[in-house]
Design an enzyme around this catalytic site. Structure first.
Site, PDB file in Angstrom:
ATOM      1  N   GLU A   1       1.464  -1.214  -0.018  1.00 44.71           N
ATOM      2  CA  GLU A   1      -0.207  -0.209   0.020  1.00 44.71           C
ATOM      3  C   GLU A   1       0.838   1.439   0.147  1.00 44.71           C
ATOM      4  O   GLU A   1       0.569   2.428   0.952  1.00 44.71           O
ATOM      5  CB  GLU A   1      -0.992   0.143   1.395  1.00 44.71           C
TER       6      GLU A   1
ATOM      7  N   GLU B   1      -5.044  -8.397  -0.401  1.00 44.94           N
ATOM      8  CA  GLU B   1      -6.283  -8.111   0.178  1.00 44.94           C
ATOM      9  C   GLU B   1      -7.667  -7.442   0.195  1.00 44.94           C
ATOM     10  O   GLU B   1      -7.759  -7.067  -0.403  1.00 44.94           O
ATOM     11  CB  GLU B   1      -5.033  -6.370   1.635  1.00 44.94           C
TER      12      GLU B   1
HETATM   13  O1  AHR Z   1      -5.469  -5.900   6.853  1.00 45.34           O
HETATM   14  C1  AHR Z   1      -5.393  -4.550   7.923  1.00 45.34           C
HETATM   15  C2  AHR Z   1      -4.466  -3.638   6.930  1.00 45.34           C
HETATM   16  O2  AHR Z   1      -5.388  -3.018   5.918  1.00 45.34           O
HETATM   17  C3  AHR Z   1      -3.200  -3.841   6.016  1.00 45.34           C
HETATM   18  O3  AHR Z   1      -2.210  -3.845   7.531  1.00 45.34           O
HETATM   19  C4  AHR Z   1      -2.658  -3.063   5.221  1.00 45.34           C
HETATM   20  O4  AHR Z   1      -2.164  -3.165   4.320  1.00 45.34           O
HETATM   21  C5  AHR Z   1      -4.506  -2.295   4.805  1.00 45.34           C
HETATM   22  O5  AHR Z   1      -4.840  -1.323   5.012  1.00 45.34           O
END
Ligand code: AHR
Length: 501
Positions: free
Chosen positions: A172, A290
């Site tokens: 990210e 994610e």
């Molecule tokens: O999954 C929780 C957080 O969400 C992770 O650390 C990050 O990559 C995202 O913003």
């Protein structure tokens, strides 16, 4: 009652990618400590890993696990997690305002992954670190022997290389919250050079370039285009993150896989444009590394943020331990359907996260482990979607822009088996679903529905872990057609084959 017709003409979209059933373990909250690792626990094995959690991870059918972050990785020094445990430093972990004891590090995670039967997807720190450290980590992990780093790994107990194939180039990096966040130009150039360096150490690795951390980011789209222009030649995947949550309109929430569908289309178009521009021969695929339901409004509430960021520094505090409803589970199911329908593009996906932190598996420290509602669609799809994804047509009324009934079908030739995965998004109405598969002589071998007598907001808790669970689903069949009735807000699946004579 809603009427829906599911037709499967027998056209293959793609194979089912094994890595679509991935998850994510971050050093965050109670995911590692008291999640996968709790040496004093009654079920702990010799290495301190919880046996009850390992059993549930295997039952969930997870294939690949991203590690060690997330936001955590952007400030992480991987060397802190190797060598004698008693000599490892305790550090302030600033992404989540915690103390990181470094008791679990690379070697321990490799051991856990072997026990869980999952592949590792390792992320490198491109927040506070860069090319050299990433190269060193690949050498430490994957080079057989005869160099300072590979021999250090052997001295630390791992004679054989870890053979980690899949690597994420940071996390990210478009997010202002990220330690070492960068512009697309800066990140694209750094990712390209890091990829070159890591590949020079081990040419067999696969690399994931960090895309946007959400489709609502102001740089979404432009970020993808810019970073790909820098790094396309050197990477295999482009990541995308997507979290959704229920706000005022539950029907809109139940339709939120539409956002994923749109994002897959948009980002795929950008990949193709940059590929054509650069005359690249290989196809960069998508890694949705994610994704989940996450009540971010609760987490981002300024009062809560003040408490988290200015409270005491603790080891493994409770952080974002969302409790999932049946509605959330239906959304999780439809996300997996959407990724399967787009499996020609989406080759990796990671449900974030695995244990305790926005997770399908929950634990009580010193106590039980249990399945959240979202565990069920993931487990059934991950265990049974095999072979190929087939083109699936659904004729159903729309709710909030999405079909009231969502469906995807997979087919495995060897076992002569079709799996039909279904969701009913309607809040009040049951759905009568008629399914026509490419053969007329098929019958259901197994059928289950995820529902709850307590309605769409039902949840599983430590005290009542079975409130949302799979139940047998009656199937009527005849004339080559299968018929099921799905309760409002439910997810279901059927395993279908030629009846044995
Ligand atoms: O999954 C929780 C957080 O969400 C992770 O650390 C990050 O990559 C995202 O913003």
């Amino acid at each position: 009652m809603i009427d829906a017709v599911v037709t499967v003409p027998g056209v293959t979209v793609s194979d089912v990618p094994a890595r679509m059933f991935g998850s994510f373990v971050e050093h965050m909250g109670r995911c590692v400590y008291t999640g996968i690792f709790e040496p004093g626990h009654a079920t702990a094995n010799a290495e301190g890993f919880r046996g009850d959690v390992l059993d549930l991870v295997r039952e969930l059918g997870v294939s690949v696990v991203r590690y060690p972050g997330g936001n955590f990785v952007s400030g992480y020094r991987w060397e802190d997690g190797i060598g004698p445990v008693e000599e490892r430093p305790r550090r302030l972990e600033t992404a989540w305002h915690e103390i990181e004891p470094n008791i679990v590090g690379l070697h321990e995670f490799v051991t856990w992954a072997e026990q869980a039967g999952v592949e590792i997807m390792e992320a490198v720190n491109l927040g506070t670190r860069g090319v050299e450290d990433a190269m060193r980590l690949v050498e430490y992990s994957n080079h057989p022997s005869g160099t300072a780093l590979s021999d250090a790994r052997r001295r630390n107990g791992a004679e054989e290389p870890f053979g980690i194939r899949l690597w994420c180039l940071g996390n990210e990096m478009d997010g202002p919250w990220q330690l070492g966040a960068k512009s697309a130009e800066e990140y694209g150039a750094l990712a390209r050079e890091t990829a070159k360096g890591m590949r020079a150490v081990d040419p067999s690795i696969e690399l994931v370039l960090a895309g946007s951390s959400g489709t609502d980011m102001p740089t979404y789209g432009e970020w993808e285009r810019t970073v790909l222009r820098h790094a396309y030649a050197h990477v295999d995947y482009l990541s995308l993150h997507l979290y959704v949550q229920e706000r005022q309109d539950p029907s809109a929430f139940l339709a939120s896989a539409l956002r994923l569908e749109q994002a897959i289309r948009d980002v795929s178009t950008i990949i193709d444009e940059v590929r054509a521009e650069g005359q690249h021969s290989h196809q960069v695929a998508l890694a949705i590394d994610e994704w989940n339901v996450w009540n971010q409004d609760r987490f981002n509430d300024p009062e809560h943020q003040r408490e988290v960021q200015h409270g005491p520094w603790l080891e493994h505090p409770e952080v974002i331990e969302d409790v999932y409803t049946l509605t959330d589970a239906v959304v999780v199911g439809t996300f997996l359907h959407t990724m399967l329908r787009n499996a020609d593009r989406v080759r990796i996906a990671n449900l974030a996260q695995l244990v305790n932190v926005i997770a399908p598996i929950m634990t009580a420290e010193g106590g039980d482990a249990w399945r959240q509602a979202t565990f069920w669609p993931f487990a059934r799809i991950a265990s049974h979607a095999r072979g190929n994804v087939l083109e699936t047509h659904v004729d159903a009324p729309e709710i909030a822009g999405a079909p009231a009934v969502d469906a995807v079908v997979t087919h495995e030739d060897d076992r002569g088996e079709w799996c039909v995965f279904l969701a009913n998004r309607a809040l009040e109405d049951s759905a009568s679903v008629t399914i026509t598969l490419p053969r007329a002589d098929l019958a259901a071998r197994e059928a289950e529905v995820l529902t709850s007598a307590e309605g769409r907001l039902a949840v599983n808790t430590h005290e009542s872990p079975g409130t949302v669970a799979m139940q047998e689903l009656p199937v009527a069949s005849g004339d080559g057609v299968l018929e099921v009735t799905l309760p409002p807000v439910s997810w279901a699946w059927l395993r279908v084959g030629v009846p044995s004579t």
